[in-house]
Design a protein around this motif. Sequence first.
Motif, short mmCIF file in Angstrom:
data_model
loop_
_atom_site.label_atom_id
_atom_site.label_comp_id
_atom_site.label_asym_id
_atom_site.label_seq_id
_atom_site.Cartn_x
_atom_site.Cartn_y
_atom_site.Cartn_z
N ARG A 163 0.83 -1.19 0.00
CA ARG A 163 0.00 0.00 0.00
C ARG A 163 0.88 1.25 0.00
O ARG A 163 1.90 1.32 0.69
N GLU A 164 0.51 2.24 -0.77
CA GLU A 164 1.32 3.45 -0.87
C GLU A 164 1.40 4.15 0.48
O GLU A 164 0.39 4.37 1.15
N PRO A 165 2.62 4.51 0.92
CA PRO A 165 2.76 5.19 2.22
C PRO A 165 2.03 6.52 2.23
O PRO A 165 1.88 7.19 1.20
N ARG A 166 1.57 6.92 3.43
CA ARG A 166 0.96 8.24 3.55
C ARG A 166 2.01 9.34 3.37
O ARG A 166 1.72 10.38 2.78
N THR A 167 3.20 9.10 3.88
CA THR A 167 4.29 10.05 3.71
C THR A 167 5.59 9.29 3.48
O THR A 167 5.79 8.20 4.03
N THR A 168 6.46 9.85 2.64
CA THR A 168 7.80 9.31 2.43
C THR A 168 8.80 10.44 2.57
O THR A 168 8.59 11.53 2.03
N THR A 169 9.87 10.18 3.27
CA THR A 169 10.88 11.19 3.53
C THR A 169 12.25 10.56 3.42
O THR A 169 12.46 9.45 3.90
N CYS A 170 13.16 11.28 2.80
CA CYS A 170 14.56 10.85 2.80
C CYS A 170 15.37 11.89 3.57
O CYS A 170 15.39 13.07 3.20
N GLU A 171 16.00 11.48 4.64
CA GLU A 171 16.74 12.38 5.49
C GLU A 171 18.18 12.53 4.99
O GLU A 171 18.64 11.75 4.16
N PRO A 172 18.91 13.52 5.49
CA PRO A 172 20.32 13.65 5.13
C PRO A 172 21.10 12.40 5.54
O PRO A 172 20.77 11.73 6.52
N ALA A 173 22.13 12.11 4.79
CA ALA A 173 22.95 10.94 5.07
C ALA A 173 23.65 11.09 6.42
O ALA A 173 24.02 12.20 6.83
N ARG A 174 23.83 9.97 7.10
CA ARG A 174 24.53 9.96 8.38
C ARG A 174 25.81 9.14 8.25
O ARG A 174 25.78 8.00 7.77
N SER A 175 26.90 9.71 8.71
CA SER A 175 28.16 8.99 8.79
C SER A 175 28.23 8.32 10.15
O SER A 175 28.13 8.99 11.18
N LEU A 176 28.39 7.00 10.17
CA LEU A 176 28.39 6.26 11.42
C LEU A 176 29.80 6.02 11.94
O LEU A 176 30.72 5.76 11.17
N SER A 177 29.93 6.09 13.24
CA SER A 177 31.18 5.77 13.91
C SER A 177 30.91 4.65 14.91
O SER A 177 29.90 4.68 15.61
N PRO A 178 31.79 3.65 14.98
CA PRO A 178 31.53 2.53 15.88
C PRO A 178 31.54 2.95 17.34
O PRO A 178 32.38 3.73 17.78
N ALA A 179 30.57 2.41 18.10
CA ALA A 179 30.49 2.66 19.54
C ALA A 179 31.17 1.56 20.33
O ALA A 179 31.55 1.75 21.49
N ALA A 180 31.33 0.38 19.71
CA ALA A 180 31.96 -0.75 20.37
C ALA A 180 32.33 -1.77 19.29
O ALA A 180 32.00 -1.60 18.12
N ARG A 181 33.03 -2.81 19.73
CA ARG A 181 33.43 -3.87 18.80
C ARG A 181 33.28 -5.22 19.49
O ARG A 181 33.69 -5.39 20.65
N ILE A 182 32.67 -6.17 18.80
CA ILE A 182 32.51 -7.52 19.33
C ILE A 182 33.78 -8.31 19.01
O ILE A 182 34.27 -8.26 17.87
N PRO A 183 34.35 -9.03 19.97
CA PRO A 183 35.59 -9.77 19.71
C PRO A 183 35.44 -10.76 18.56
O PRO A 183 34.37 -11.35 18.35
N ALA A 184 36.52 -10.98 17.84
CA ALA A 184 36.50 -11.92 16.72
C ALA A 184 36.18 -13.34 17.17
O ALA A 184 35.72 -14.17 16.38
N ALA A 185 36.40 -13.63 18.46
CA ALA A 185 36.09 -14.96 18.99
C ALA A 185 34.62 -15.30 18.85
O ALA A 185 34.24 -16.48 18.83
N ALA A 186 33.76 -14.29 18.73
CA ALA A 186 32.32 -14.52 18.55
C ALA A 186 31.98 -14.85 17.11
O ALA A 186 30.82 -15.13 16.79
N GLY A 187 32.98 -14.84 16.23
CA GLY A 187 32.75 -15.02 14.79
C GLY A 187 32.81 -13.69 14.09
O GLY A 187 32.56 -12.64 14.70
#
Length: 299
Positions: A25-49
Amino acid sequence: MRMTSVLTVLFFFFALPPSHENDCREPRTTTCEPARSLSPAARIPAAAGQEISGMVKSRFHDDIYWVLNDSGNLPALIPVTSSGEIASPDTRGYIVDGLENTDWEALAIDRDGTIYICDTGNNFSSRHDLKIHRVSESRDNPALTGTVDTFRIHYPEQQLFPSPDMAYDCEAAFIRDNNLFLLTKRRQDRNTSLYRLRLSSLDKTAQTHALELMCTFPVNGLVTGADISADGNIVAVLTYTSLWVLEHYEDNNFFSGSVRCIPLTDAGQIESVCFMGNHTVAAVNESANELFFIDITAP
């Protein structure tokens, strides 16, 4: 895999394709926001895969998130924290006895802590052995408990194996109203198809369960993850290049309300997403195991 440019995502909103049968069904509203550059907040150890492809928040334990790795890895669920720490005695997590990780790609969880493992990775739409596994998390500690149930599934629309349109790969799932919803990764047209599996109809004696096609929506990308907020009011759909936020929908017509696209940059190959709260999601990329936290509050 080559990623779509932000300009292409922006262009999408001004050049929606004509409607077709089975379109959402066609959305009532569609919006495209400005792009966001992400920075990591944490890192999962490689031991988890290092091929983390699915993630859900525990229903019983604060700051615990279950993750899995995709094909070729152990059939295990690993509890991690938002700071990236592995919360099990064994860094590989908990092996789900009796299962094989053919191509585990998504996780979904209900309010009772029942976890659904989606063995639905299907890069070339050639598999005849798609499965959903059902396990439960323990209330006592971040561990698994009880028995494992397995259910075969199939797409009724698929006639050829492999399918030339490569439209039957699924890496995203979530649960609402006792339904498991699956979103496909369609390589040819970069749309996504929304399917439903009614959990009340699951039968361990059935040979297979047919997925119900609900509709198809033009996300202009390859869907790699999805989740729904704990209150059931917001759905997040992740592609390699953007996060789609769906709100104010009617019933389970998730694309019928407010649809926002947030282009994402500098995040690598992000393949999993889950809600931390009603207005924040966590995402993880493959290989680097970086955790990103994204505020999805509308500007």
